[in-house]
Design an enzyme around this catalytic site. Structure first.
Site, PDB file in Angstrom:
ATOM      1  N   SER A 174       0.817  -1.227   0.000  1.00 39.05           N
ATOM      2  CA  SER A 174       0.000   0.000   0.000  1.00 39.05           C
ATOM      3  C   SER A 174       0.843   1.266   0.000  1.00 39.05           C
ATOM      4  O   SER A 174       0.383   2.315  -0.440  1.00 39.05           O
ATOM      5  CB  SER A 174      -0.927   0.007   1.222  1.00 39.05           C
ATOM      6  OG  SER A 174      -0.180   0.113   2.422  1.00 39.05           O
TER       7      SER A 174
ATOM      8  N   GLY B  67       5.137   3.170   0.264  1.00 38.25           N
ATOM      9  CA  GLY B  67       6.596   3.051   0.249  1.00 38.25           C
ATOM     10  C   GLY B  67       7.152   2.109  -0.810  1.00 38.25           C
ATOM     11  O   GLY B  67       6.756   2.146  -1.983  1.00 38.25           O
ATOM     12  N   ILE B  68       8.090   1.283  -0.379  1.00 40.81           N
ATOM     13  CA  ILE B  68       8.805   0.400  -1.308  1.00 40.81           C
ATOM     14  C   ILE B  68       7.839  -0.595  -1.964  1.00 40.81           C
ATOM     15  O   ILE B  68       7.895  -0.833  -3.172  1.00 40.81           O
ATOM     16  CB  ILE B  68       9.932  -0.334  -0.545  1.00 40.81           C
ATOM     17  CG1 ILE B  68      11.008   0.679  -0.117  1.00 40.81           C
ATOM     18  CG2 ILE B  68      10.534  -1.450  -1.404  1.00 40.81           C
ATOM     19  CD1 ILE B  68      12.056   0.118   0.852  1.00 40.81           C
TER      20      ILE B  68
ATOM     21  N   ASN C  85      -4.218  -2.023   6.405  1.00 43.61           N
ATOM     22  CA  ASN C  85      -5.217  -0.997   6.114  1.00 43.61           C
ATOM     23  C   ASN C  85      -5.838  -1.274   4.735  1.00 43.61           C
ATOM     24  O   ASN C  85      -5.201  -1.070   3.698  1.00 43.61           O
ATOM     25  CB  ASN C  85      -4.529   0.371   6.144  1.00 43.61           C
ATOM     26  CG  ASN C  85      -5.497   1.502   5.908  1.00 43.61           C
ATOM     27  OD1 ASN C  85      -6.450   1.386   5.146  1.00 43.61           O
ATOM     28  ND2 ASN C  85      -5.240   2.606   6.574  1.00 43.61           N
TER      29      ASN C  85
ATOM     30  N   ASP D 129      -2.829  -9.093   8.126  1.00 44.51           N
ATOM     31  CA  ASP D 129      -1.696  -8.832   9.022  1.00 44.51           C
ATOM     32  C   ASP D 129      -0.720  -9.998   8.884  1.00 44.51           C
ATOM     33  O   ASP D 129      -1.038 -11.125   9.273  1.00 44.51           O
ATOM     34  CB  ASP D 129      -2.210  -8.703  10.465  1.00 44.51           C
ATOM     35  CG  ASP D 129      -1.105  -8.330  11.437  1.00 44.51           C
ATOM     36  OD1 ASP D 129       0.078  -8.601  11.143  1.00 44.51           O
ATOM     37  OD2 ASP D 129      -1.424  -7.775  12.509  1.00 44.51           O
TER      38      ASP D 129
ATOM     39  N   SER E 109      17.567  -5.408   5.005  1.00 46.11           N
ATOM     40  CA  SER E 109      18.091  -4.064   5.282  1.00 46.11           C
ATOM     41  C   SER E 109      19.608  -4.138   5.416  1.00 46.11           C
ATOM     42  O   SER E 109      20.144  -5.164   5.868  1.00 46.11           O
ATOM     43  CB  SER E 109      17.511  -3.536   6.598  1.00 46.11           C
ATOM     44  OG  SER E 109      18.206  -2.374   7.001  1.00 46.11           O
TER      45      SER E 109
ATOM     46  N   TYR F 191      15.387  -4.558  15.395  1.00 45.43           N
ATOM     47  CA  TYR F 191      15.109  -4.436  13.960  1.00 45.43           C
ATOM     48  C   TYR F 191      16.183  -5.168  13.149  1.00 45.43           C
ATOM     49  O   TYR F 191      15.875  -5.938  12.234  1.00 45.43           O
ATOM     50  CB  TYR F 191      15.056  -2.954  13.587  1.00 45.43           C
ATOM     51  CG  TYR F 191      14.789  -2.679  12.118  1.00 45.43           C
ATOM     52  CD1 TYR F 191      13.502  -2.723  11.603  1.00 45.43           C
ATOM     53  CD2 TYR F 191      15.832  -2.363  11.245  1.00 45.43           C
ATOM     54  CE1 TYR F 191      13.257  -2.460  10.256  1.00 45.43           C
ATOM     55  CE2 TYR F 191      15.604  -2.094   9.902  1.00 45.43           C
ATOM     56  CZ  TYR F 191      14.319  -2.139   9.412  1.00 45.43           C
ATOM     57  OH  TYR F 191      14.087  -1.889   8.077  1.00 45.43           O
TER      58      TYR F 191
ATOM     59  N   THR G 146      10.665   7.048   2.610  1.00 42.08           N
ATOM     60  CA  THR G 146       9.291   6.537   2.765  1.00 42.08           C
ATOM     61  C   THR G 146       8.764   7.021   4.118  1.00 42.08           C
ATOM     62  O   THR G 146       9.474   7.674   4.885  1.00 42.08           O
ATOM     63  CB  THR G 146       9.268   4.993   2.772  1.00 42.08           C
ATOM     64  OG1 THR G 146       9.915   4.536   3.978  1.00 42.08           O
ATOM     65  CG2 THR G 146       9.947   4.391   1.565  1.00 42.08           C
TER      66      THR G 146
HETATM   67  P1  NDP Z   1       6.429   1.953   4.950  1.00 41.62           P
HETATM   68  O1  NDP Z   1       6.209   2.220   6.404  1.00 41.62           O
HETATM   69  O2  NDP Z   1       6.370   3.064   3.983  1.00 41.62           O
HETATM   70  O3  NDP Z   1       5.403   0.811   4.458  1.00 41.62           O
HETATM   71  C1  NDP Z   1       5.269  -0.369   5.175  1.00 41.62           C
HETATM   72  C2  NDP Z   1       4.223  -1.233   4.506  1.00 41.62           C
HETATM   73  O4  NDP Z   1       4.086  -2.453   5.254  1.00 41.62           O
HETATM   74  C3  NDP Z   1       2.839  -0.583   4.463  1.00 41.62           C
HETATM   75  O5  NDP Z   1       2.164  -0.994   3.301  1.00 41.62           O
HETATM   76  C4  NDP Z   1       2.177  -1.166   5.705  1.00 41.62           C
HETATM   77  O6  NDP Z   1       0.779  -1.084   5.599  1.00 41.62           O
HETATM   78  C5  NDP Z   1       2.716  -2.603   5.639  1.00 41.62           C
HETATM   79  N1  NDP Z   1       2.688  -3.332   6.910  1.00 41.62           N
HETATM   80  C6  NDP Z   1       3.278  -2.991   8.083  1.00 41.62           C
HETATM   81  N2  NDP Z   1       3.011  -3.907   9.024  1.00 41.62           N
HETATM   82  C7  NDP Z   1       2.249  -4.862   8.431  1.00 41.62           C
HETATM   83  C8  NDP Z   1       1.644  -6.064   8.881  1.00 41.62           C
HETATM   84  N3  NDP Z   1       1.773  -6.497  10.144  1.00 41.62           N
HETATM   85  N4  NDP Z   1       0.928  -6.791   8.005  1.00 41.62           N
HETATM   86  C9  NDP Z   1       0.776  -6.382   6.719  1.00 41.62           C
HETATM   87  N5  NDP Z   1       1.306  -5.257   6.240  1.00 41.62           N
HETATM   88  C10 NDP Z   1       2.037  -4.499   7.086  1.00 41.62           C
HETATM   89  O7  NDP Z   1       7.834   1.201   4.899  1.00 41.62           O
HETATM   90  P2  NDP Z   1       8.918   1.065   3.740  1.00 41.62           P
HETATM   91  O8  NDP Z   1       8.269   1.010   2.424  1.00 41.62           O
HETATM   92  O9  NDP Z   1       9.972   2.049   4.004  1.00 41.62           O
HETATM   93  O10 NDP Z   1       9.512  -0.366   4.109  1.00 41.62           O
HETATM   94  C11 NDP Z   1       9.233  -1.535   3.349  1.00 41.62           C
HETATM   95  C12 NDP Z   1      10.210  -2.610   3.799  1.00 41.62           C
HETATM   96  O11 NDP Z   1      11.536  -2.168   3.523  1.00 41.62           O
HETATM   97  C13 NDP Z   1      10.180  -2.909   5.299  1.00 41.62           C
HETATM   98  O12 NDP Z   1      10.373  -4.279   5.501  1.00 41.62           O
HETATM   99  C14 NDP Z   1      11.342  -2.124   5.836  1.00 41.62           C
HETATM  100  O13 NDP Z   1      11.833  -2.695   7.024  1.00 41.62           O
HETATM  101  C15 NDP Z   1      12.321  -2.259   4.694  1.00 41.62           C
HETATM  102  N6  NDP Z   1      13.341  -1.236   4.675  1.00 41.62           N
HETATM  103  C16 NDP Z   1      13.026   0.090   4.570  1.00 41.62           C
HETATM  104  C17 NDP Z   1      14.036   1.025   4.569  1.00 41.62           C
HETATM  105  C18 NDP Z   1      13.765   2.495   4.461  1.00 41.62           C
HETATM  106  O14 NDP Z   1      14.726   3.267   4.597  1.00 41.62           O
HETATM  107  N7  NDP Z   1      12.551   2.929   4.205  1.00 41.62           N
HETATM  108  C19 NDP Z   1      15.452   0.639   4.678  1.00 41.62           C
HETATM  109  C20 NDP Z   1      15.660  -0.781   4.750  1.00 41.62           C
HETATM  110  C21 NDP Z   1      14.648  -1.671   4.765  1.00 41.62           C
HETATM  111  P3  NDP Z   1      -0.197  -1.100   6.905  1.00 41.62           P
HETATM  112  O15 NDP Z   1       0.434  -0.223   7.934  1.00 41.62           O
HETATM  113  O16 NDP Z   1      -1.521  -0.625   6.407  1.00 41.62           O
HETATM  114  O17 NDP Z   1      -0.259  -2.532   7.318  1.00 41.62           O
END
Ligand code: NDP
Length: 240
Positions: A11, A13-14, A35, A57, A135, A148, A183
């Site tokens: 939904s 970010g990445i 969400n 989830d 990461s 983490y 993000t």
């Molecule tokens: P965001 O916070 O922008 O997005 C996170 C996404 O994960 C959202 O779609 C969120 O949606 C979903 N999410 C979180 N918890 C759950 C859950 N329990 N079940 C289902 N969906 C879930 O994060 P990023 O895009 O930045 O991160 C994406 C991945 O990349 C992560 O694993 C992060 O650890 C990793 N990463 C990111 C970095 C960065 O600098 N941004 C660096 C290194 C790694 P919702 O909350 O609606 O569930």
């Protein structure tokens, strides 16, 4: 191989950037997050038609199981799986509550193990590809991110082990390890939390989600690569 792709954490970010790139390549994409409205908004904005949005989830085994049963029944067999769902709870170990450690491990590590396990049931018959999002701190460690980084280091070991288990069935499993990407997750970081901010990154800036998505797509589409870690960090690892 099926052109049905499932993106957890799709939904925002990445994950959203990956979903967009896959849709541009003609895939039917299932966008998943907790969400439902956010997943729906992302799926509706993807190029092409017929994309699907689901709420799940990843840390809950029954929800993951039911989600894949629904996908198999209503959409067909999964070709690509991307695990981009993740959370962070930064803080020194002594200040990190055990509840937060559990949430991190359940979402970032167990969650990806559960989705891989569920997806494999259909992938083993016809082949497929999985990319987990780790990461650089899982590879290098970082003060203030013990839990983490443990979840992400675990994901690396899991990725390599699963790659060995399923290679003979033509299922490939790889990991992309991003550095600082712009993000929601990094939006509120203070300079001391990034260890000096952008100045510390050899390329001099945070990465964009689309730049990580390119690496994810590369691994999904590379038929002779499995069990690998691809770092996408603007050179940050060199400075860690
Ligand atoms: P965001 O916070 O922008 O997005 C996170 C996404 O994960 C959202 O779609 C969120 O949606 C979903 N999410 C979180 N918890 C759950 C859950 N329990 N079940 C289902 N969906 C879930 O994060 P990023 O895009 O930045 O991160 C994406 C991945 O990349 C992560 O694993 C992060 O650890 C990793 N990463 C990111 C970095 C960065 O600098 N941004 C660096 C290194 C790694 P919702 O909350 O609606 O569930």
């Amino acid at each position: 191989m099926s052109r049905l792709s499932v993106v957890f954490g799709g939904s925002r970010g990445i994950g959203r950037a990956v979903a967009r790139l896959l849709a541009q390549r003609g895939h039917r994409v299932v966008v998943i997050s907790r969400n439902a409205e956010a997943a729906q908004a992302t799926a509706a904005a993807l190029p092409g038609a017929d994309h699907v949005a689901l709420s799940c989830d990843v840390s809950k085994e029954k929800e993951v199981q039911k989600t894949f049963e629904g996908i198999q029944k209503n959409c067909g067999t999964v070709g690509y799986l991307v695990n981009a769902a993740g959370i962070n709870r930064d803080g020194l170990l002594l200040r990190t509550r055990p509840d937060d450690m559990v949430s991190l491990l359940q979402t970032n590590l167990l969650g990806s193990m559960l989705t891989c396990r569920a997806a494999l049931r259909s992938m083993l018959g016809q082949g497929g590809a999985i990319v987990n999002i780790g990461s650089v701190v899982g590879l290098k460690g970082n003060a203030g991110q013990c839990a983490y980084s443990a979840s992400k280091a675990g994901l690396e070991g899991f990725t390599r082990s699963l790659a060995k288990e399923v290679a003979s069935r033509n299922v490939r499993v790889n990991l992309v390890a991003p550095g600082f990407i712009r993000t929601d997750m990094t939006a509120g970081l203070r300079e001391e939390e990034t260890g000096g901010g952008e100045r510390r990154i050899p390329l001099g800036r945070f990465g964009e989600p689309e730049e990580v998505a390119q690496a994810v797509l590369f691994l999904l589409e590379s038929p002779y690569i499995t069990g690998q870690v691809l770092v996408v960090d603007g050179g940050l690892q060199l400075a860690m």
